[in-house]
Scaffold this active site. Structure first.
Site, mmCIF file in Angstrom:
data_model
loop_
_atom_site.group_PDB
_atom_site.id
_atom_site.type_symbol
_atom_site.label_atom_id
_atom_site.label_comp_id
_atom_site.label_asym_id
_atom_site.label_seq_id
_atom_site.Cartn_x
_atom_site.Cartn_y
_atom_site.Cartn_z
ATOM 1 N N TYR A 1 0.875 -1.310 -0.052
ATOM 2 C CA TYR A 1 0.209 -0.133 -0.042
ATOM 3 C C TYR A 1 0.836 1.188 0.033
ATOM 4 O O TYR A 1 1.932 1.348 0.786
ATOM 5 C CB TYR A 1 -1.032 -0.193 1.251
ATOM 6 C CG TYR A 1 -1.712 1.340 1.586
ATOM 7 C CD1 TYR A 1 -3.014 1.502 0.775
ATOM 8 C CD2 TYR A 1 -1.603 2.387 2.425
ATOM 9 C CE1 TYR A 1 -3.552 2.391 0.682
ATOM 10 C CE2 TYR A 1 -2.285 3.161 2.595
ATOM 11 C CZ TYR A 1 -3.337 3.611 1.561
ATOM 12 O OH TYR A 1 -4.136 4.737 1.907
ATOM 13 N N ASP B 1 9.381 2.813 -0.663
ATOM 14 C CA ASP B 1 8.371 3.268 0.361
ATOM 15 C C ASP B 1 8.572 2.778 1.585
ATOM 16 O O ASP B 1 8.104 1.916 2.433
ATOM 17 C CB ASP B 1 7.066 3.018 -0.190
ATOM 18 C CG ASP B 1 6.135 3.605 0.783
ATOM 19 O OD1 ASP B 1 6.049 4.378 1.690
ATOM 20 O OD2 ASP B 1 4.694 3.700 0.288
ATOM 21 N N LYS C 1 4.789 8.869 8.766
ATOM 22 C CA LYS C 1 4.621 8.174 10.028
ATOM 23 C C LYS C 1 5.508 8.810 11.043
ATOM 24 O O LYS C 1 5.301 9.989 11.728
ATOM 25 C CB LYS C 1 4.338 6.909 10.020
ATOM 26 C CG LYS C 1 3.096 6.449 9.013
ATOM 27 C CD LYS C 1 2.886 5.116 9.001
ATOM 28 C CE LYS C 1 1.460 4.878 8.338
ATOM 29 N NZ LYS C 1 1.254 4.109 7.142
HETATM 30 C C1 LIG Z 1 0.679 4.547 5.770
HETATM 31 C C2 LIG Z 1 1.329 4.545 4.451
HETATM 32 C C3 LIG Z 1 1.179 5.185 3.454
HETATM 33 C C4 LIG Z 1 0.166 6.418 3.380
HETATM 34 O O1 LIG Z 1 0.547 7.437 4.394
HETATM 35 P P1 LIG Z 1 -0.734 8.455 4.616
HETATM 36 O O2 LIG Z 1 0.122 9.305 5.620
HETATM 37 O O3 LIG Z 1 -1.867 7.519 5.385
HETATM 38 O O4 LIG Z 1 -1.095 9.134 3.435
HETATM 39 C C5 LIG Z 1 2.091 4.994 2.210
HETATM 40 N N1 LIG Z 1 3.068 3.890 2.258
HETATM 41 C C6 LIG Z 1 2.981 3.242 3.400
HETATM 42 C C7 LIG Z 1 4.037 1.960 3.142
HETATM 43 C C8 LIG Z 1 2.224 3.330 4.655
HETATM 44 O O5 LIG Z 1 2.320 2.467 5.561
#
Ligand SMILES: *Cc1c(COP(=O)(O)O)cnc(C)c1O
Length: 425
Positions: A142, A237, A265
């Site tokens: 994701y 990511d 995060k």
């Molecule tokens: C949480 C997450 C996102 C999205 O981040 P948001 O701040 O919710 O938009 C993208 N990539 C990864 C791997 C994530 O865990």
């Protein structure tokens, strides 16, 4: 104070599904969500006067637990200076210096307001740098909710993807190739079938959004080699794994280097933040220096920078990774033994302080394996734990996070509760 059920009833009237992010609605486990009124350390306090040991940790950011006094103090001081300036501010420079120091291979970094923005912008940059339009992602990874990334796999590895949400144009899906995670042959085929057309490959180097599903040995290395050979940009990511599994994220743990890294995060210390960075020659393609446009009214916001810097500073000064690993290992071992004793099929996938109990009798190495696990058994496990004061993610396909505020006694208590829940399944 209104109780959770009253708040949820009111929320349903004015917020779609009653929530501002779908998984919070408890659809994956049944029942209705509790409303948190405050959080401290490893505990959430709800509107019904109950408290929970929290293993969601606001979906990853709260690695120091909730409302840590050092982050709190940094925010209070920043608040006294003003909430947003619309000009550059000193903490943005400190943040960029900190990230480029900590994260391997990053020479320049741009701040944004969410992980979604970070991945969306990194992909635009990769397309702008290569002049190519196709991107590769992996099923189960994701990367936020932007159009190009809400794509699910087509009928075979070589077909293009399909929209995974209403409102995503098929034409966008045609630019996104979705491959099975951990399948090198699929990636080799995709490069062979699209010569000179793939701008980038984006992945979670440690997927945590289908539950925890680590890469098999050699997968990331091979990915790196293939991207280099084909002139494609490799995007890690690390919005979730960054600063979580090691200070320098999966790049540090594996030694594999990405061209661009997306973050979020933990670097916001609980405030809305994202970032993406890489070598200067790539990052300098961004406006105002280069032709790739990207902007943000609140990007580099002084409150978010202050909280994020405090969070990163705490990590650098305390280096809690060995302790987090020990806590994770204890939980993993206890759950595995309890399941064996109870004859319950369970795979605990874990890296450091990220873990996921999959109710399955075979190892979980891909999205298909994860989907084949018993999510109704997970739902019963979830509610049994919640009833006993332990809050796990309200979905079988999410990651449990441990924070430094989960001390040894709390881990003991958690193990007692979760093992009892398993024995009663
Ligand atoms: C949480 C997450 C996102 C999205 O981040 P948001 O701040 O919710 O938009 C993208 N990539 C990864 C791997 C994530 O865990």
């Amino acid at each position: 104070m209104p109780c959770s059920s009253e708040l949820f009833a009111r929320a349903l009237k004015v917020i779609p599904g009653g929530v501002n992010s779908p998984v919070r609605a408890f659809r994956g486990v049944g029942g209705t969500p509790f409303f948190t009124t405050s959080a401290e350390g490893c505990r959430l306090h709800d509107a019904d006067g109950k408290q929970y040991i929290d293993y969601v940790c606001t979906w990853g950011p709260a690695i120091h637990g909730h409302n840590h006094h050092i982050i709190h103090e940094a925010l209070r001081k920043a608040l006294d200076r003003g909430t947003s300036f619309g000009t550059p501010c000193p903490d943005e420079v400190l943040m960029a210096e900190t990230l480029t120091r900590i994260v391997p291979g990053i020479e320049k970094v741009r701040m944004v307001n969410s992980g979604t923005e970070a991945t969306m912008s990194a992909i635009r940059l990769a397309r702008g740098c290569t002049g190519r339009s196709k991107i590769v992602k992996f099923a189960g990874c994701y990367h936020g909710h932007s159009d190009s990334l809400l794509i699910k796999a087509g009928s075979g590895a070589l077909t293009h993807g399909h929209p995974d949400s209403a409102g995503v144009p098929a034409a966008f899906a045609a630019e996104t190739i979705v491959l099975p995670f951990n399948s090198l042959p699929a990636l080799e085929e995709a490069f062979a079938a699209n010569p000179g057309a793939i701008a980038c490959v984006i992945l979670e180097p440690l997927p945590g959004n289908m539950g925890v599903v680590p890469a098999l040995p050699g997968f990331l290395e091979a990915l790196r080699t293939l991207c280099t050979a084909n002139g494609s940009i490799l995007i890690f990511d690390e919005v979730m794994s960054g600063f979580r599994v090691a200070l320098g994220g999966m790049q540090e743990l594996t030694g594999v280097r990405a061209d661009l890294v997306t973050m979020g995060k933990i670097i916001g210390g609980g405030l809305p933040v994202g970032a993406f960075g890489g070598r200067a020659e790539l990052m300098d393609m961004l406006a105002p220096l280069g032709p790739v446009y990207q902007a943000g009214t609140l990007s580099g916001n002084p409150l978010a920078m202050a909280a994020g810097l405090a969070s990163l500073g705490l990590l650098e000064s305390s280096m809690p990774y060995a302790i987090l690993e020990a806590s994770g290992a204890r939980i993993e071992k206890a759950l595995t033994h309890a399941a064996e004793d109870a004859g319950v099929p369970l795979q605990v996938n874990r890296v450091g302080s990220m873990f996921c109990p999959f109710f399955s009798d075979k190892p979980v190495k891909s999205l298909d394996d994860a989907m084949a696990s018993d999510s109704s058994l997970y739902a019963r496990f979830f509610h049994a734990a919640l009833d006993r004061g332990v809050y796990l993610p309200p979905s079988a396909f999410e990651t449990c996070f441990i924070s430094t505020a989960h001390d040894a006694a709390t881990i003991d208590r958690t193990i007692d509760v979760l093992c009892e829940c398993i024995s009663r399944l």
